[in-house]
Design a protein around this motif. Structure first.
Motif, PDB file in Angstrom:
ATOM      1  N   ASP A  89       0.832  -1.202   0.000  1.00 55.69           N
ATOM      2  CA  ASP A  89       0.000   0.000   0.000  1.00 55.69           C
ATOM      3  C   ASP A  89       0.869   1.256   0.000  1.00 55.69           C
ATOM      4  O   ASP A  89       0.621   2.196  -0.754  1.00 55.69           O
ATOM      5  N   GLN A  92       2.511   1.698  -3.380  1.00 61.06           N
ATOM      6  CA  GLN A  92       1.567   2.263  -4.350  1.00 61.06           C
ATOM      7  C   GLN A  92       1.415   3.767  -4.152  1.00 61.06           C
ATOM      8  O   GLN A  92       1.423   4.533  -5.108  1.00 61.06           O
ATOM      9  N   GLN A  93       1.315   4.205  -2.895  1.00 61.71           N
ATOM     10  CA  GLN A  93       1.197   5.641  -2.624  1.00 61.71           C
ATOM     11  C   GLN A  93       2.435   6.393  -3.094  1.00 61.71           C
ATOM     12  O   GLN A  93       2.333   7.461  -3.681  1.00 61.71           O
ATOM     13  N   GLN A  95       4.598   5.485  -5.398  1.00 67.78           N
ATOM     14  CA  GLN A  95       4.674   5.473  -6.857  1.00 67.78           C
ATOM     15  C   GLN A  95       3.670   6.422  -7.494  1.00 67.78           C
ATOM     16  O   GLN A  95       3.921   6.954  -8.559  1.00 67.78           O
ATOM     17  N   GLU A  96       2.549   6.634  -6.827  1.00 64.28           N
ATOM     18  CA  GLU A  96       1.537   7.559  -7.345  1.00 64.28           C
ATOM     19  C   GLU A  96       1.830   9.001  -6.952  1.00 64.28           C
ATOM     20  O   GLU A  96       1.089   9.905  -7.312  1.00 64.28           O
ATOM     21  N   GLY A  97       2.901   9.198  -6.192  1.00 69.00           N
ATOM     22  CA  GLY A  97       3.265  10.536  -5.773  1.00 69.00           C
ATOM     23  C   GLY A  97       2.392  11.097  -4.685  1.00 69.00           C
ATOM     24  O   GLY A  97       2.313  12.307  -4.471  1.00 69.00           O
ATOM     25  N   ASN A  98       1.716  10.235  -3.967  1.00 70.85           N
ATOM     26  CA  ASN A  98       0.830  10.660  -2.886  1.00 70.85           C
ATOM     27  C   ASN A  98       1.664  10.923  -1.643  1.00 70.85           C
ATOM     28  O   ASN A  98       2.049  10.021  -0.931  1.00 70.85           O
ATOM     29  N   ALA A  99       1.944  12.183  -1.403  1.00 72.65           N
ATOM     30  CA  ALA A  99       2.784  12.566  -0.264  1.00 72.65           C
ATOM     31  C   ALA A  99       1.949  12.989   0.931  1.00 72.65           C
ATOM     32  O   ALA A  99       2.445  13.599   1.859  1.00 72.65           O
ATOM     33  N   GLU A 100       0.658  12.677   0.902  1.00 73.49           N
ATOM     34  CA  GLU A 100      -0.230  13.080   1.979  1.00 73.49           C
ATOM     35  C   GLU A 100       0.208  12.458   3.301  1.00 73.49           C
ATOM     36  O   GLU A 100       0.694  11.341   3.360  1.00 73.49           O
ATOM     37  N   SER A 101       0.057  13.212   4.362  1.00 74.95           N
ATOM     38  CA  SER A 101       0.429  12.753   5.700  1.00 74.95           C
ATOM     39  C   SER A 101      -0.480  11.601   6.101  1.00 74.95           C
ATOM     40  O   SER A 101      -1.705  11.704   5.999  1.00 74.95           O
TER      41      SER A 101
END
Length: 108
Positions: A89, A92-93, A95-101
Motif C-alpha cells: 500500500d 503504491q502511494q 509510486q503515485e506521488g501521494n505525499a499526503e500525511s
C-alpha cells in the motif's frame, strides 16, 4: 554470511548468537531472532544446503510441540501477510506521488 561472521544457535533462548569480528580477534556478539538471520541472508543464497539450515533454524525457534509450532507458524504468516499488505500500500502511494500525511489508526 562471510568469514568475519559466526552464527550459533542458542536453543534455550530460541535465538541465534550473531558474532562479527570487528578487528582481528575482537568480536561483537548479539542475540538475534531466526527471522533476522533469514532477512540478512541474500535471497539467492537460500537454496540447497542453506535452505536446509534455514528450515532447521526456524524449527528450532518454534515450540517443540507440533500443534503449538503450527499455531505459531500461522501467527507468523499472518504477521508477514499484514506487513506485506501495508508495504504494498505504501509502495503504491509512493509510486503515485501521494505525499499526503498518513492518518494514524493508533491515535487515541
Amino acid at each position: 554470511m562471510g568469514s568475519d561472521v559466526h552464527l550459533t544457535l542458542a536453543p534455550d533462548k530460541r535465538t541465534v548468537v550473531w558474532a562479527t569480528e570487528e578487528t582481528t580477534g575482537c568480536w561483537s556478539v548479539t542475540h538475534v531472532s531466526p527471522a533476522t538471520v533469514i532477512a540478512r541472508v541474500p535471497r539467492h543464497a537460500v537454496e540447497g544446503a542453506c535452505l536446509l539450515e534455514m528450515r532447521q533454524l526456524v524449527r528450532a525457534a518454534l515450540p517443540a510441540d507440533p500443534a503449538a509450532a503450527s499455531v505459531r507458524i500461522g501467527q507468523l504468516l499472518d504477521e508477514r501477510d499484514t506487513e506485506q499488505r501495508v508495504l504494498r500500500d505504501v509502495l503504491q502511494q509512493v509510486q503515485e506521488g501521494n505525499a499526503e500525511s498518513p492518518k494514524s489508526c493508533m491515535a487515541g
